[in-house]
Write a protein that holds these residues in place. Structure first.
Motif, PDB file in Angstrom:
ATOM      1  N   PRO A   1      -4.517  -9.149   1.255  1.00 15.37           N
ATOM      2  CA  PRO A   1      -4.048  -9.371   2.638  1.00 15.37           C
ATOM      3  C   PRO A   1      -2.774  -8.589   2.977  1.00 15.37           C
ATOM      4  CG  PRO A   1      -4.478 -11.465   1.555  1.00 15.37           C
ATOM      5  CD  PRO A   1      -4.598 -10.412   0.522  1.00 15.37           C
ATOM      6  N   ILE A   2      -1.907  -8.397   1.991  1.00 20.05           N
ATOM      7  CA  ILE A   2      -0.683  -7.631   2.239  1.00 20.05           C
ATOM      8  C   ILE A   2      -1.020  -6.184   2.568  1.00 20.05           C
ATOM      9  CG2 ILE A   2       1.424  -6.759   1.156  1.00 20.05           C
ATOM     10  CD1 ILE A   2       1.524  -9.442  -0.376  1.00 20.05           C
ATOM     11  N   ILE A   3      -1.931  -5.599   1.791  1.00 19.58           N
ATOM     12  CA  ILE A   3      -2.329  -4.208   2.049  1.00 19.58           C
ATOM     13  C   ILE A   3      -3.047  -4.096   3.386  1.00 19.58           C
ATOM     14  CG2 ILE A   3      -3.920  -2.401   1.274  1.00 19.58           C
ATOM     15  CD1 ILE A   3      -3.022  -2.998  -1.554  1.00 19.58           C
ATOM     16  N   ASN A   4      -3.870  -5.080   3.729  1.00 21.85           N
ATOM     17  CA  ASN A   4      -4.535  -5.049   5.028  1.00 21.85           C
ATOM     18  C   ASN A   4      -3.538  -5.165   6.178  1.00 21.85           C
ATOM     19  OD1 ASN A   4      -7.155  -4.641   4.153  1.00 21.85           O
ATOM     20  ND2 ASN A   4      -7.531  -6.815   3.871  1.00 21.85           N
TER      21      ASN A   4
ATOM     22  N   PHE B   1       3.463 -12.800  -9.062  1.00 22.74           N
ATOM     23  CA  PHE B   1       4.360 -12.221  -8.070  1.00 22.74           C
ATOM     24  C   PHE B   1       5.372 -11.246  -8.663  1.00 22.74           C
ATOM     25  CE2 PHE B   1       3.199 -16.392  -6.266  1.00 22.74           C
ATOM     26  CZ  PHE B   1       2.528 -15.942  -5.159  1.00 22.74           C
ATOM     27  N   PHE B   2       6.248 -11.748  -9.534  1.00 23.56           N
ATOM     28  CA  PHE B   2       7.387 -10.949  -9.980  1.00 23.56           C
ATOM     29  C   PHE B   2       7.002  -9.822 -10.920  1.00 23.56           C
ATOM     30  CE2 PHE B   2       9.339 -15.141  -9.027  1.00 23.56           C
ATOM     31  CZ  PHE B   2       9.960 -14.734  -7.869  1.00 23.56           C
ATOM     32  N   SER B   3       5.977 -10.012 -11.707  1.00 27.55           N
ATOM     33  CA  SER B   3       5.466  -8.936 -12.550  1.00 27.55           C
ATOM     34  C   SER B   3       4.003  -8.737 -12.203  1.00 27.55           C
ATOM     35  CB  SER B   3       5.625  -9.289 -14.028  1.00 27.55           C
ATOM     36  OG  SER B   3       5.128  -8.254 -14.815  1.00 27.55           O
ATOM     37  N   SER B   4       3.750  -8.532 -10.944  1.00 25.68           N
ATOM     38  CA  SER B   4       2.394  -8.428 -10.425  1.00 25.68           C
ATOM     39  C   SER B   4       1.612  -7.337 -11.151  1.00 25.68           C
ATOM     40  CB  SER B   4       2.444  -8.119  -8.933  1.00 25.68           C
ATOM     41  OG  SER B   4       1.165  -7.852  -8.434  1.00 25.68           O
ATOM     42  N   ALA B   5       0.414  -7.692 -11.588  1.00 32.19           N
ATOM     43  CA  ALA B   5      -0.415  -6.731 -12.312  1.00 32.19           C
ATOM     44  C   ALA B   5      -0.769  -5.542 -11.427  1.00 32.19           C
ATOM     45  CB  ALA B   5      -1.690  -7.416 -12.811  1.00 32.19           C
ATOM     46  N   VAL B   6      -0.878  -5.768 -10.147  1.00 32.11           N
ATOM     47  CA  VAL B   6      -1.233  -4.683  -9.234  1.00 32.11           C
ATOM     48  C   VAL B   6      -0.022  -3.805  -8.936  1.00 32.11           C
ATOM     49  CG1 VAL B   6      -2.158  -4.136  -6.958  1.00 32.11           C
ATOM     50  CG2 VAL B   6      -3.047  -6.088  -8.207  1.00 32.11           C
ATOM     51  N   LEU B   7       1.103  -4.418  -8.632  1.00 29.41           N
ATOM     52  CA  LEU B   7       2.259  -3.645  -8.196  1.00 29.41           C
ATOM     53  C   LEU B   7       3.018  -3.004  -9.348  1.00 29.41           C
ATOM     54  CD1 LEU B   7       3.632  -5.962  -5.392  1.00 29.41           C
ATOM     55  CD2 LEU B   7       2.328  -3.856  -5.147  1.00 29.41           C
ATOM     56  N   PHE B   8       3.221  -3.729 -10.442  1.00 24.77           N
ATOM     57  CA  PHE B   8       4.046  -3.197 -11.523  1.00 24.77           C
ATOM     58  C   PHE B   8       3.245  -2.459 -12.581  1.00 24.77           C
ATOM     59  CE2 PHE B   8       6.885  -6.263  -9.653  1.00 24.77           C
ATOM     60  CZ  PHE B   8       8.065  -5.560  -9.655  1.00 24.77           C
ATOM     61  N   TYR B   9       2.040  -2.929 -12.875  1.00 26.50           N
ATOM     62  CA  TYR B   9       1.212  -2.262 -13.874  1.00 26.50           C
ATOM     63  C   TYR B   9       0.219  -1.285 -13.253  1.00 26.50           C
ATOM     64  CZ  TYR B   9       3.010  -5.693 -17.140  1.00 26.50           C
ATOM     65  OH  TYR B   9       3.830  -6.465 -17.913  1.00 26.50           O
ATOM     66  N   GLY B  10      -0.028  -1.414 -11.969  1.00 24.40           N
ATOM     67  CA  GLY B  10      -0.943  -0.511 -11.282  1.00 24.40           C
ATOM     68  C   GLY B  10      -2.405  -0.843 -11.484  1.00 24.40           C
ATOM     69  N   ILE B  11      -2.689  -2.021 -12.013  1.00 28.03           N
ATOM     70  CA  ILE B  11      -4.084  -2.414 -12.254  1.00 28.03           C
ATOM     71  C   ILE B  11      -4.763  -2.678 -10.916  1.00 28.03           C
ATOM     72  CG2 ILE B  11      -5.578  -4.161 -13.276  1.00 28.03           C
ATOM     73  CD1 ILE B  11      -3.464  -4.575 -15.428  1.00 28.03           C
ATOM     74  N   GLY B  12      -5.704  -1.859 -10.561  1.00 23.88           N
ATOM     75  CA  GLY B  12      -6.473  -2.043  -9.344  1.00 23.88           C
ATOM     76  C   GLY B  12      -5.774  -1.623  -8.072  1.00 23.88           C
ATOM     77  N   LEU B  13      -4.705  -0.873  -8.180  1.00 26.29           N
ATOM     78  CA  LEU B  13      -3.973  -0.463  -6.978  1.00 26.29           C
ATOM     79  C   LEU B  13      -4.830   0.433  -6.094  1.00 26.29           C
ATOM     80  CD1 LEU B  13      -1.326  -0.590  -5.436  1.00 26.29           C
ATOM     81  CD2 LEU B  13      -0.568   1.387  -6.710  1.00 26.29           C
ATOM     82  N   ASN B  14      -5.505   1.395  -6.694  1.00 25.74           N
ATOM     83  CA  ASN B  14      -6.362   2.282  -5.917  1.00 25.74           C
ATOM     84  C   ASN B  14      -7.524   1.513  -5.296  1.00 25.74           C
ATOM     85  OD1 ASN B  14      -7.295   4.664  -4.838  1.00 25.74           O
ATOM     86  ND2 ASN B  14      -8.535   5.147  -6.631  1.00 25.74           N
ATOM     87  N   ARG B  15      -8.117   0.613  -6.043  1.00 18.21           N
ATOM     88  CA  ARG B  15      -9.249  -0.175  -5.546  1.00 18.21           C
ATOM     89  C   ARG B  15      -8.807  -1.118  -4.437  1.00 18.21           C
ATOM     90  NH1 ARG B  15     -13.969  -1.373  -4.000  1.00 18.21           N
ATOM     91  NH2 ARG B  15     -14.978  -3.192  -4.850  1.00 18.21           N
ATOM     92  N   SER B  16      -7.621  -1.698  -4.569  1.00 17.53           N
ATOM     93  CA  SER B  16      -7.163  -2.651  -3.561  1.00 17.53           C
ATOM     94  C   SER B  16      -6.837  -1.977  -2.237  1.00 17.53           C
ATOM     95  CB  SER B  16      -5.953  -3.434  -4.070  1.00 17.53           C
ATOM     96  OG  SER B  16      -4.883  -2.566  -4.327  1.00 17.53           O
ATOM     97  N   THR B  17      -6.522  -0.692  -2.253  1.00 19.80           N
ATOM     98  CA  THR B  17      -6.270  -0.001  -0.986  1.00 19.80           C
ATOM     99  C   THR B  17      -7.560   0.322  -0.239  1.00 19.80           C
ATOM    100  OG1 THR B  17      -6.241   2.147  -2.090  1.00 19.80           O
ATOM    101  CG2 THR B  17      -4.126   1.038  -1.788  1.00 19.80           C
ATOM    102  N   LEU B  18      -8.695   0.264  -0.938  1.00 15.17           N
ATOM    103  CA  LEU B  18      -9.972   0.580  -0.310  1.00 15.17           C
ATOM    104  C   LEU B  18     -10.733  -0.650   0.182  1.00 15.17           C
ATOM    105  CD1 LEU B  18     -11.234   3.224  -2.901  1.00 15.17           C
ATOM    106  CD2 LEU B  18     -10.127   3.638  -0.699  1.00 15.17           C
ATOM    107  N   ILE B  19     -10.284  -1.841  -0.199  1.00 17.00           N
ATOM    108  CA  ILE B  19     -10.987  -3.069   0.170  1.00 17.00           C
ATOM    109  C   ILE B  19     -10.710  -3.381   1.644  1.00 17.00           C
ATOM    110  CG2 ILE B  19     -11.099  -5.551  -0.229  1.00 17.00           C
ATOM    111  CD1 ILE B  19     -10.472  -4.962  -3.156  1.00 17.00           C
ATOM    112  N   PRO B  20     -11.772  -3.511   2.451  1.00 16.07           N
ATOM    113  CA  PRO B  20     -11.559  -3.751   3.875  1.00 16.07           C
ATOM    114  C   PRO B  20     -11.032  -5.149   4.189  1.00 16.07           C
ATOM    115  CG  PRO B  20     -13.895  -3.468   3.377  1.00 16.07           C
ATOM    116  CD  PRO B  20     -13.168  -3.311   2.112  1.00 16.07           C
ATOM    117  N   SER B  21     -11.529  -6.192   3.508  1.00 14.10           N
ATOM    118  CA  SER B  21     -11.038  -7.542   3.767  1.00 14.10           C
ATOM    119  C   SER B  21     -11.282  -8.419   2.546  1.00 14.10           C
ATOM    120  CB  SER B  21     -11.724  -8.152   4.992  1.00 14.10           C
ATOM    121  OG  SER B  21     -13.072  -8.425   4.705  1.00 14.10           O
ATOM    122  N   PHE B  22     -10.595  -9.542   2.535  1.00 18.64           N
ATOM    123  CA  PHE B  22     -10.682 -10.463   1.402  1.00 18.64           C
ATOM    124  C   PHE B  22     -12.062 -11.108   1.311  1.00 18.64           C
ATOM    125  CE2 PHE B  22      -9.988 -14.668  -0.464  1.00 18.64           C
ATOM    126  CZ  PHE B  22      -9.485 -14.283  -1.689  1.00 18.64           C
ATOM    127  N   SER B  23     -12.664 -11.411   2.447  1.00 21.90           N
ATOM    128  CA  SER B  23     -13.953 -12.114   2.441  1.00 21.90           C
ATOM    129  C   SER B  23     -15.090 -11.252   1.890  1.00 21.90           C
ATOM    130  CB  SER B  23     -14.294 -12.592   3.860  1.00 21.90           C
ATOM    131  OG  SER B  23     -14.402 -11.475   4.718  1.00 21.90           O
TER     132      SER B  23
END
Length: 185
Positions: free
Chosen positions: A135-138, A10-32
């Motif tokens: 889920p947050i991005i969705n 959470f606090f040092s989220s790899a996605v939010l603070f390091y940017g790991i997978g940020l672009n990929r996570s915006t393209l994912i339609p759903s968690f399932s």
């Protein structure tokens, strides 16, 4: 242990603070739809980080070649991820290829850890942060799509990234180290 999990998820989220997978996570339609990929990523990340850490500690550091750990971890990661990919393609007949997110998590876990337990906890927590952001991005995407204005849809990615920036600032507001008296002087 729980502090490390919460910190890297959470606090040092790899996605939010390091940017790991940020672009990929915006393209994912759903968690399932990415559940199989996430399980493969978890298995390959944990196996790679443990084997890489053992190799680094037992071979590279005694020989004085510790700076070669990214290459060694890449070779170990390639072998493990190819094995898991072929296993999944044969059994499930699906493609779960994901390289850059997994390898960046491996490097982050190897850089930030001091023990083998830290390696496993940090790598699993980084993948957990990737799972939590979907889920947050969705939800943000659904909120943006509720707006009927066509000018907003042209700036869809911009609004999504601004919303994520607000989320980063709200998570980082608890770090008040800048209020330390030594910093003010």
């Amino acid at each position: 242990m729980i502090y490390t999990i919460i910190y890297y998820a959470f606090f040092s989220s790899a996605v939010l603070f390091y940017g790991i997978g940020l672009n990929r996570s915006t393209l994912i339609p759903s968690f399932s739809e990415v559940l199989g990929t996430l399980f493969k990523m978890l298995a390959s990340i944990l196996a790679t980080t443990v084997l890489s850490w053992l190799f680094i500690q037992n071979i590279l550091i005694p020989l004085g070649f510790a700076e070669l750990y990214p290459l060694v971890s890449l070779l170990i990661f390639l072998g493990i991820t190819i094995f898991f990919e072929t296993l999944i393609r044969i059994t499930a007949k699906t493609v779960t290829a994901e390289f850059h997110i997994s390898y960046l998590i491996v490097l982050l876990a190897l850089n930030e850890s001091t023990t083998i337990y830290d390696v496993m906890i940090i790598s699993a927590s980084c993948l957990l942060s990737f799972m939590f952001i979907i889920p947050i991005i969705n939800a943000i995407k659904n909120r943006i799509s509720l707006v009927g204005d066509t000018s907003v849809h042209g700036n869809y990615k911009s609004l999504l990234l601004v919303s994520l920036a607000i989320l980063v600032v709200s998570l980082a507001v608890g770090n008040i180290s800048w209020l330390n008296s030594g910093v003010i002087q």
